[in-house]
Motif scaffolding. Structure first.
Motif, mmCIF file in Angstrom:
data_model
loop_
_atom_site.group_PDB
_atom_site.id
_atom_site.type_symbol
_atom_site.label_atom_id
_atom_site.label_comp_id
_atom_site.label_asym_id
_atom_site.label_seq_id
_atom_site.Cartn_x
_atom_site.Cartn_y
_atom_site.Cartn_z
ATOM 1 N N PRO A 267 0.800 -1.200 -0.044
ATOM 2 C CA PRO A 267 0.049 -0.135 -0.129
ATOM 3 C C PRO A 267 0.885 1.323 0.041
ATOM 4 O O PRO A 267 0.286 2.211 -0.494
ATOM 5 N N PHE A 268 2.016 1.321 0.581
ATOM 6 C CA PHE A 268 2.877 2.258 0.667
ATOM 7 C C PHE A 268 4.518 1.704 0.833
ATOM 8 O O PHE A 268 4.689 0.730 0.968
ATOM 9 N N PRO A 269 5.465 2.491 0.255
ATOM 10 C CA PRO A 269 6.671 1.953 0.370
ATOM 11 C C PRO A 269 7.260 1.846 1.579
ATOM 12 O O PRO A 269 6.744 2.396 2.571
ATOM 13 N N LEU A 270 8.023 0.681 1.898
ATOM 14 C CA LEU A 270 8.491 0.396 3.199
ATOM 15 C C LEU A 270 9.771 1.322 3.548
ATOM 16 O O LEU A 270 10.228 1.610 2.716
ATOM 17 N N THR A 271 9.664 1.693 4.878
ATOM 18 C CA THR A 271 10.630 2.342 5.476
ATOM 19 C C THR A 271 12.026 1.442 5.536
ATOM 20 O O THR A 271 11.914 0.431 5.571
ATOM 21 N N GLU A 272 13.161 2.449 5.722
ATOM 22 C CA GLU A 272 14.186 1.523 5.743
ATOM 23 C C GLU A 272 14.382 0.552 6.910
ATOM 24 O O GLU A 272 14.971 -0.335 7.012
ATOM 25 N N GLN A 274 11.911 -0.660 8.306
ATOM 26 C CA GLN A 274 11.023 -1.947 8.109
ATOM 27 C C GLN A 274 11.624 -3.217 7.071
ATOM 28 O O GLN A 274 11.546 -4.322 7.442
ATOM 29 N N LYS A 275 12.440 -2.367 6.166
ATOM 30 C CA LYS A 275 13.261 -3.361 5.480
ATOM 31 C C LYS A 275 14.527 -4.174 6.132
ATOM 32 O O LYS A 275 14.601 -5.414 5.878
ATOM 33 N N ARG A 276 14.882 -3.259 7.038
ATOM 34 C CA ARG A 276 16.108 -3.907 7.932
ATOM 35 C C ARG A 276 15.618 -5.179 8.800
ATOM 36 O O ARG A 276 16.024 -6.001 8.741
ATOM 37 N N MET A 309 4.240 -9.741 6.026
ATOM 38 C CA MET A 309 5.305 -10.024 5.171
ATOM 39 C C MET A 309 6.103 -11.190 5.553
ATOM 40 O O MET A 309 6.663 -12.213 4.840
ATOM 41 N N SER A 310 6.531 -11.409 6.798
ATOM 42 C CA SER A 310 6.959 -12.350 7.421
ATOM 43 C C SER A 310 6.220 -13.743 6.982
ATOM 44 O O SER A 310 6.638 -14.822 7.009
ATOM 45 N N ALA A 311 4.908 -13.603 7.433
ATOM 46 C CA ALA A 311 3.994 -14.689 7.241
ATOM 47 C C ALA A 311 4.130 -15.104 5.688
ATOM 48 O O ALA A 311 3.996 -16.558 5.421
ATOM 49 N N VAL A 446 13.991 -3.497 16.213
ATOM 50 C CA VAL A 446 13.154 -2.409 16.254
ATOM 51 C C VAL A 446 13.153 -1.353 15.173
ATOM 52 O O VAL A 446 13.766 -1.289 14.445
ATOM 53 N N ILE A 447 11.769 -1.208 14.940
ATOM 54 C CA ILE A 447 11.365 -0.300 13.778
ATOM 55 C C ILE A 447 11.507 1.009 14.315
ATOM 56 O O ILE A 447 10.476 1.435 15.293
#
Length: 700
Positions: A267-272, A274-276, A309-311, A446-447
């Protein structure tokens, strides 16, 4: 020596059956060892004598040397009389005052004798006085040997029975004499020497009778380190055992499901951040060891998307996933969020399992889980009940860990041939030192970044005599097309009264905002009514939602830009922060208004100031820990964390926690099987501690 410390406190010098009962009932002290671990809460330097002319009212305790000039008795109008001794140090005069025991005082203390008096100075009638002072004959006191006098907490019941701090001090002194020879060492030299820690025996003697502040610091460091070291050693040993005992499913493959979602449905770009975190989770899932990871992220940082996304990685590898929430309303919200995210993706079946899914429908869900046709199950702790069996559960996501104890987490492991990977999410930021101790067996991600476009919520404090301007502000926001939460406290102890306040408040708000439509939600409503009222607010049919803290977790209404918290002084910091997180979810500037009474205690005013000063959940959690102490921190009680720390303070001893953790990690790395002869002392001590009344089993 260990046997001596486990002896019944009744046999300690100066105790006996009556005092044993008092110590046991009031302080939970049963043995010699527990008595020695009952540490003073403050110390008073008894080497210094003050002149009366040097006294100030701000001083806590002082000593003056002099003579009693005369006694005077005053009738207080009650049965008791006030006895006053006029006392001089040869230059000035002060008063010593007693409100009881006057016969004893007159019989034992003489005019003209030289005494040393000790107590807290106050001013009365323009003159310094000490009420109920300690008095010793000057000839009997050797000030140079008195050092820093320990003071011990005693309860009201103890005080009434004449069991004072002084009594505790005498019992401890008698015990230290009784155990004469050195107390057995519990840390080996290869730990104590490099860290310059004093011997255990020395530490016990110094903590109870230090002769200087430097001695006291050395004793505290040694005893705090030991306490925290064994807590950390226990946690790391447990985590190490789990890792060796349970192999994890190897979920290497990132395939069509994950990639399809990432490329076409995000729905929107992931933050750095979230990607980490997704990379850290995937590294665990393909490592061959079972993942136990804590995902921390402030309200609105996008934890649910990371969990989903992990699921999807598990689904790509032919496994199922489940998401477990603490309440039905939150489980239903997760279901709606997950279905919304996956809209348009073919072949992924997501179902709900909570207490309200009953009968035939429930059986259908259970059957579809067992044959693998349900891919993602969302639910409450109904998921861990016995009849629920998965075809192949690869990952379990637990939301709001503090509602789920360790035992419940372990129950999940029986849901498939191998324990699934476990991801624990919490929106209550946990200070590092506490996370290391409560969730010591979990790796932490941690996000620490909010999605782009989010403006920090502007927080303001108003008193309850400023409501007119508050109402004007609310009107301006609604006229600009926004929506408003108005939250009333609902505290268990005063639930009936709080509900009445909510009902009355709702009626008042309806009159004040007659031109708008209002919804009302509280925990006592039937789920269907609650859902209907919430839905009206979510869809924008109502402009104001009057509610209790049921909206604390999970509700997402981007158009709501104002959170008004009434009686904010009754909430803890973490709860205020959680509530504030309900707004600020859209791109517009949002506001949180904390309304309190005008009379606030120092601590409450500090809480409100912290909320107005920062939006950072970690800073707030640190402050909360310092203000309330770890035992009270949101969630630690529910998680079954029984830290029975006698001297260390996780909020204030962060550096020692880290030091203890590092030392414990070295031992586990060098001796993963816990069987090296040079570590025998450590494993024996840990086993002994696990047998004591400390509930070590749940520190994990």
């Amino acid at each position: 020596m260990t046997d001596l410390l486990s002896q019944d406190i009744m046999y300690a010098p100066g105790v006996g059956p009556k005092r044993k009962e008092m110590l046991s009932k009031e302080l939970g002290i049963e043995t010699f060892g527990q008595m020695l671990e009952y540490y003073p809460y403050k110390y008073v330097d008894r080497r210094r004598i003050y002149l009366i002319s040097e006294l100030m009212e701000s001083m806590s305790f002082i000593q003056v040397k002099g003579r009693i000039l005369s006694f005077e008795t005053f009738d207080t109008g009650r049965r008791n009389k006030r006895l006053v001794a006029h006392f001089t140090d040869g230059r000035s005069v002060m008063d010593l005052v007693w409100f009881s025991q006057s016969q004893y005082i007159l019989k034992n203390y003489k005019v003209g004798e030289e005494y040393i008096v000790f107590g807290r100075p106050t001013i009365y009638g323009g003159r310094f006085q000490i009420a109920h002072p300690e008095i010793d004959l000057a000839a009997n006191v050797q000030l140079s040997t008195m050092g820093m006098q320990p003071h011990y907490h005693t309860t009201e019941r103890m005080k009434k029975a004449g069991f004072s701090s002084k009594t505790v001090e005498r019992i401890v002194a008698g015990l230290l004499e009784r155990v004469g020879s050195a107390l057995t060492e519990t840390l080996p030299p290869y730990i104590t020497a490099p860290l310059h820690l004093i011997a255990r025996d020395e530490a016990f003697r110094m903590i109870h009778h230090p002769t200087s502040a430097a001695e006291l610091d050395k004793a505290k460091l040694r005893l705090k380190f030991e306490e925290l070291f064994y807590v950390q050693l226990n946690i790391l040993r447990y985590a190490n055992d789990q890792r060796r005992k349970y192999r994890g499913y190897v979920l290497k493959h990132v395939g069509a499901i994950f990639n399809g979602f990432y490329r076409h449905h995000l729905p929107f770009p992931l933050t750095e951040a979230q990607k980490r975190v997704i990379r850290e989770i995937h590294a665990d899932m393909k490592s061959g060891r079972q993942m136990n990871r804590l995902l921390q992220g402030d309200v609105g940082s996008g934890k649910t998307l990371v969990a989903l996304m992990s699921a999807l990685i598990a689904l790509d590898n032919g496994y199922q996933a489940c998401i477990m929430a603490p309440t039905e309303i939150l489980a239903e919200q997760h279901l709606a969020t997950v279905r919304q995210f996956l809209k348009g993706m073919e072949g992924i079946r997501v179902e709900l399992l909570t207490g309200i899914v009953k009968g035939k429908r429930r059986q259908e869900v259970l059957d579809a889980l067992a044959d693998g046709s349900i891919h993602i199950l969302v639910g409450t702790h109904a998921i861990i009940e016995d009849p629920v069996q998965f075809y192949k559960l690869g990952i379990a996501v637990i939301d709001e860990q503090h509602r789920f104890g360790v035992a419940q987490r372990a129950k999940l492991w029986g849901k498939s041939a191998n324990p699934p990977h476990v991801l624990v999410m919490t929106a209550t930021p946990i200070p590092r030192t506490l996370a290391m101790t409560i969730y010591g067996d979990l790796d932490v991600s941690v996000i620490d970044e909010l999605p782009p476009g989010r403006k920090p919520v502007y927080t303001q404090h108003k008193y309850d005599n400023q409501l007119t301007s508050l109402y004007q502000g609310i009107r301006r926001q609604i006229e600009a097309g926004r929506q408003v939460y108005i939250v009333y406290p609902l505290i268990k102890e005063s639930e009936k009264m709080d509900l009445r306040n909510l009902e009355e408040g709702y009626e008042t708000m309806r009159q004040v905002f007659a031109e708008y439509r209002l919804s009302k939600v509280h925990g006592q409503m039937k789920p269907k009514e609650k859902e209907e009222e919430m839905q009206k607010f979510v869809s924008g049919e109502t402009q104001i939602l009057v509610a209790t803290t049921v909206i604390e977790v999970g509700v997402n209404v981007p158009n709501a830009s104002v959170m008004v918290i009434l009686d904010a002084q009754r909430f803890g910091l973490s709860q205020l922060h959680q509530l504030r997180g309900r707004v600020g979810r859209g791109a517009e500037q949002s506001f949180c208004i904390l309304v309190t009474t005008t009379h606030l205690s120092k601590e409450t005013a500090r809480r409100i100031d912290i909320m107005c000063a920062t939006n950072d959940g970690f800073q707030i959690a640190e402050a909360d820990l310092k203000l309330r102490g770890p035992g009270d921190l949101e969630g630690t009680q529910q998680s079954g964390m029984a830290f029975d720390l006698k001297i260390a303070d996780i909020a204030r001893d962060g550096q020692i926690v880290q030091l203890a953790r590092d030392e414990a990690q070295k031992i586990i790395d060098a001796d993963p099987n816990c069987d090296h002869p040079e570590h025998e002392l450590l494993w024996q001590r840990l086993a002994a501690l696990r047998r004591t009344n400390i509930n070590w089993g749940v520190i994990s």
